[in-house]
Design a protein around this motif. Sequence first.
Motif, PDB file in Angstrom:
ATOM      1  N   GLY A  14      -0.840  -7.592  -9.210  1.00  0.00           N
ATOM      2  CA  GLY A  14       0.212  -8.841  -8.488  1.00  0.00           C
ATOM      3  C   GLY A  14       1.043  -8.736  -7.302  1.00  0.00           C
ATOM      4  O   GLY A  14       1.506 -10.166  -6.934  1.00  0.00           O
ATOM      5  N   ILE A  15       1.436  -7.539  -7.131  1.00  0.00           N
ATOM      6  CA  ILE A  15       2.317  -7.889  -5.591  1.00  0.00           C
ATOM      7  C   ILE A  15       1.138  -7.600  -4.507  1.00  0.00           C
ATOM      8  O   ILE A  15       1.540  -8.909  -3.668  1.00  0.00           O
ATOM      9  CB  ILE A  15       3.275  -6.159  -5.413  1.00  0.00           C
ATOM     10  CG1 ILE A  15       4.068  -6.403  -6.360  1.00  0.00           C
ATOM     11  CG2 ILE A  15       3.008  -5.675  -3.707  1.00  0.00           C
ATOM     12  CD1 ILE A  15       5.227  -4.976  -6.218  1.00  0.00           C
ATOM     13  N   LEU A  16       0.136  -7.197  -4.167  1.00  0.00           N
ATOM     14  CA  LEU A  16      -0.620  -7.398  -3.138  1.00  0.00           C
ATOM     15  C   LEU A  16      -1.550  -8.442  -2.942  1.00  0.00           C
ATOM     16  O   LEU A  16      -2.386  -9.075  -2.693  1.00  0.00           O
ATOM     17  CB  LEU A  16      -1.186  -6.048  -3.129  1.00  0.00           C
ATOM     18  CG  LEU A  16      -0.413  -4.765  -3.027  1.00  0.00           C
ATOM     19  CD1 LEU A  16      -1.346  -3.745  -2.428  1.00  0.00           C
ATOM     20  CD2 LEU A  16       0.443  -4.651  -1.931  1.00  0.00           C
ATOM     21  N   ARG A  17      -2.085  -9.441  -3.951  1.00  0.00           N
ATOM     22  CA  ARG A  17      -2.396 -10.080  -4.639  1.00  0.00           C
ATOM     23  C   ARG A  17      -2.418 -11.332  -3.086  1.00  0.00           C
ATOM     24  O   ARG A  17      -3.387 -12.036  -2.421  1.00  0.00           O
ATOM     25  CB  ARG A  17      -2.908 -11.053  -5.608  1.00  0.00           C
ATOM     26  CG  ARG A  17      -3.657 -11.832  -5.906  1.00  0.00           C
ATOM     27  CD  ARG A  17      -4.257 -12.318  -6.929  1.00  0.00           C
ATOM     28  NE  ARG A  17      -5.169 -13.675  -7.290  1.00  0.00           N
ATOM     29  CZ  ARG A  17      -4.889 -14.461  -7.002  1.00  0.00           C
ATOM     30  NH1 ARG A  17      -4.278 -15.513  -5.659  1.00  0.00           N
ATOM     31  NH2 ARG A  17      -6.404 -15.714  -7.219  1.00  0.00           N
ATOM     32  N   ASN A  18      -1.249 -11.324  -2.920  1.00  0.00           N
ATOM     33  CA  ASN A  18      -0.459 -13.230  -1.605  1.00  0.00           C
ATOM     34  C   ASN A  18      -1.074 -12.202  -0.374  1.00  0.00           C
ATOM     35  O   ASN A  18      -1.015 -13.298   0.347  1.00  0.00           O
ATOM     36  CB  ASN A  18       1.128 -13.039  -2.152  1.00  0.00           C
ATOM     37  CG  ASN A  18       0.478 -13.629  -3.805  1.00  0.00           C
ATOM     38  OD1 ASN A  18       0.347 -14.179  -3.964  1.00  0.00           O
ATOM     39  ND2 ASN A  18       1.852 -13.510  -4.109  1.00  0.00           N
ATOM     40  N   VAL A  19      -1.221 -11.491  -0.193  1.00  0.00           N
ATOM     41  CA  VAL A  19      -1.506 -11.350   1.270  1.00  0.00           C
ATOM     42  C   VAL A  19      -2.696 -11.108   1.207  1.00  0.00           C
ATOM     43  O   VAL A  19      -3.176 -10.980   2.757  1.00  0.00           O
ATOM     44  CB  VAL A  19      -1.117  -9.642   1.957  1.00  0.00           C
ATOM     45  CG1 VAL A  19       0.102  -8.912   1.225  1.00  0.00           C
ATOM     46  CG2 VAL A  19      -1.860  -8.671   0.989  1.00  0.00           C
ATOM     47  N   ILE A  20      -4.156 -11.573   0.442  1.00  0.00           N
ATOM     48  CA  ILE A  20      -5.285 -11.362   0.305  1.00  0.00           C
ATOM     49  C   ILE A  20      -6.036 -13.068   1.198  1.00  0.00           C
ATOM     50  O   ILE A  20      -4.882 -13.576   0.757  1.00  0.00           O
ATOM     51  CB  ILE A  20      -6.163 -11.094  -0.738  1.00  0.00           C
ATOM     52  CG1 ILE A  20      -5.721  -9.540  -1.111  1.00  0.00           C
ATOM     53  CG2 ILE A  20      -7.545 -10.729  -0.451  1.00  0.00           C
ATOM     54  CD1 ILE A  20      -5.615  -8.075   0.568  1.00  0.00           C
ATOM     55  N   ASP A  21      -6.546 -12.968   1.836  1.00  0.00           N
ATOM     56  CA  ASP A  21      -6.927 -14.213   2.241  1.00  0.00           C
ATOM     57  C   ASP A  21      -7.337 -14.892   1.243  1.00  0.00           C
ATOM     58  O   ASP A  21      -8.191 -14.426   0.529  1.00  0.00           O
ATOM     59  CB  ASP A  21      -8.040 -14.110   3.419  1.00  0.00           C
ATOM     60  CG  ASP A  21      -9.257 -15.326   3.954  1.00  0.00           C
ATOM     61  OD1 ASP A  21      -8.313 -16.361   3.314  1.00  0.00           O
ATOM     62  OD2 ASP A  21      -9.693 -14.962   5.101  1.00  0.00           O
ATOM     63  N   ASN A  68       4.489 -13.636   2.932  1.00  0.00           N
ATOM     64  CA  ASN A  68       3.819 -13.361   2.288  1.00  0.00           C
ATOM     65  C   ASN A  68       3.565 -11.672   2.299  1.00  0.00           C
ATOM     66  O   ASN A  68       3.346 -10.834   1.980  1.00  0.00           O
ATOM     67  CB  ASN A  68       2.151 -13.792   2.169  1.00  0.00           C
ATOM     68  CG  ASN A  68       2.080 -15.180   1.630  1.00  0.00           C
ATOM     69  OD1 ASN A  68       3.214 -15.564   1.183  1.00  0.00           O
ATOM     70  ND2 ASN A  68       0.957 -14.974   1.744  1.00  0.00           N
ATOM     71  N   VAL A  69       3.368 -11.179   3.575  1.00  0.00           N
ATOM     72  CA  VAL A  69       3.638 -10.154   4.138  1.00  0.00           C
ATOM     73  C   VAL A  69       4.727  -8.835   4.063  1.00  0.00           C
ATOM     74  O   VAL A  69       4.788  -8.438   3.393  1.00  0.00           O
ATOM     75  CB  VAL A  69       3.110  -9.290   5.348  1.00  0.00           C
ATOM     76  CG1 VAL A  69       2.798  -7.901   5.838  1.00  0.00           C
ATOM     77  CG2 VAL A  69       1.803  -9.910   4.877  1.00  0.00           C
ATOM     78  N   MET A  70       5.429  -9.923   4.445  1.00  0.00           N
ATOM     79  CA  MET A  70       7.241  -9.644   4.109  1.00  0.00           C
ATOM     80  C   MET A  70       7.507  -8.791   3.022  1.00  0.00           C
ATOM     81  O   MET A  70       8.030  -8.143   2.429  1.00  0.00           O
ATOM     82  CB  MET A  70       8.058 -10.560   4.898  1.00  0.00           C
ATOM     83  CG  MET A  70       9.944 -10.221   5.248  1.00  0.00           C
ATOM     84  SD  MET A  70      10.927 -11.501   5.847  1.00  0.00           S
ATOM     85  CE  MET A  70      10.547 -12.757   4.874  1.00  0.00           C
ATOM     86  N   GLU A  71       7.498 -10.525   2.020  1.00  0.00           N
ATOM     87  CA  GLU A  71       7.617 -10.055   0.940  1.00  0.00           C
ATOM     88  C   GLU A  71       6.982  -9.343  -0.184  1.00  0.00           C
ATOM     89  O   GLU A  71       7.632  -8.257  -1.081  1.00  0.00           O
ATOM     90  CB  GLU A  71       7.445 -11.648  -0.417  1.00  0.00           C
ATOM     91  CG  GLU A  71       8.561 -12.576   0.832  1.00  0.00           C
ATOM     92  CD  GLU A  71       8.527 -14.473   0.024  1.00  0.00           C
ATOM     93  OE1 GLU A  71       7.428 -14.339  -0.123  1.00  0.00           O
ATOM     94  OE2 GLU A  71       9.047 -14.733   0.072  1.00  0.00           O
ATOM     95  N   ALA A  72       5.408  -8.845   0.347  1.00  0.00           N
ATOM     96  CA  ALA A  72       5.391  -8.171  -0.372  1.00  0.00           C
ATOM     97  C   ALA A  72       5.148  -6.419  -0.274  1.00  0.00           C
ATOM     98  O   ALA A  72       5.016  -6.277  -1.389  1.00  0.00           O
ATOM     99  CB  ALA A  72       3.357  -8.091  -0.079  1.00  0.00           C
TER     100      ALA A  72
END
Length: 454
Positions: free
Chosen positions: A269-276, A338-342
């Motif tokens: 749930g945390i890391l999904r948002n940084v993936i293309d 997205n990276v900062m928030e993850a």
Amino acid sequence: MTMNWHQLLCAERLGHRPVKDEEGRSPFHSDHDKIIFSGAFRRLARKTQVHPLATNDHIHNRMTHSLEVACVGRTLGIRVGAALKAAGDLPAHIVPTDIGDIVQASCLAHDIGNPPFGHTGEEAIRNWFQKEGAFYLDTLTPGEQTDIRVFEGNAQGLRVLTTSEYYQYQEGMRLTYATLASSIKYPWCSEATVSQQRPKHNKYGIFQAELTYFHEIAHKTGLIQKGEDWYCRHPLVYLMEAADDFCYGIIDLEDGLEMGIISWDEIYGILRNVIDPAQIAELEKTLNKVSDGRKPAILRGKAIDAFINAGTQAFFNHQKDFLNGTVESDLISLCDKNVMEAVQAAKDLAKRKIFNHSKRVELEIGAYATIATLLSTICSAVDAFLRDPQQMTYKDSRVMSLIGDNNFHPQVLQKQGNYRYLAIMAVIDYISGMTDNYATNLAKQFNGMGESRY
């Protein structure tokens, strides 16, 4: 006033030693090798990363963490170096892999000063000198007292690199100025930190004992002076720090999953948002075929690549600010949202669930007793030795024999500065260099409850 890459990447070595030319490796890669081969780095294999005295072989220790941070830092450094080279911003003799080598070396060394039991060990050393051992500091200067009362693993790291490892009291590992400057996350001293006159009120990177070395490093690399005994950060520090944060954002969560403290769904749930987004469907198809324990390895590479891309872009975009010494935040704060928030969400989850797990808390509490036993026994013996070696008790003489009384001889320490201060720092060198296991076993021996190790 601005810094320049020609000075910042100075390949001369501490002690004003000239650049060392070797076939097959750059001066900065030589730094990497010196750190890898050091006893201080080797002992990181038995030091706490997050979980003290972990018996699960899959859980990270300080060494595996440092090696992983170095891998991320190397790639991040090379990509930043390539971007700077393409823009014509680097000196002609510097290639992108030089930047990668410097960042990799500083990443390897970023935790080299941490005592046993990690941040709990730091707190335990502070606690003892603020209470039971406070009287040992009575004759020290205010700055020297603060160094010990608020002992900091980051400052101890610079001490390992420049003072206690290899050539003791003779520039230590004798690393390049560029690598040393890139290893100093908090380029100021303890006293000003405690009085809240520095950017971080609970962190510093320089002991009084290494102050002369600090000024030498800062001057040779052209760091901008911001106040008394205070310089701006070397730009490459931000890459080392980001590599550490990126690994924390993934690895701490992997350990939590391995130990059954958090779930896979929380991690994804945390890391999904940084993936293309274009890769999500295929990624999830692959993830659904394996057990939760194998999923982090599949996700890890894609997440780290996203982190590195964001870090490279952020550094290049703000290069002028880094060279002007005006960046007050970390590199993560300048990255894609997205990276900062993850990364922040990963840290928050680790703090909420992993760091407060009952088994970890139990071991942390025990670490205070272990460190107190070691400091009480050793400081008492050293104090007796400083007053009159001929009047020591038999017990004190045996303690001095164990820790090496040659390390406390006036002929060694009086050349360096305040004899008593440096003797206490030598005690801290000895204890902070211990592994978790050795510190625990030695404290048991001191209490008469140890087992024979023959």
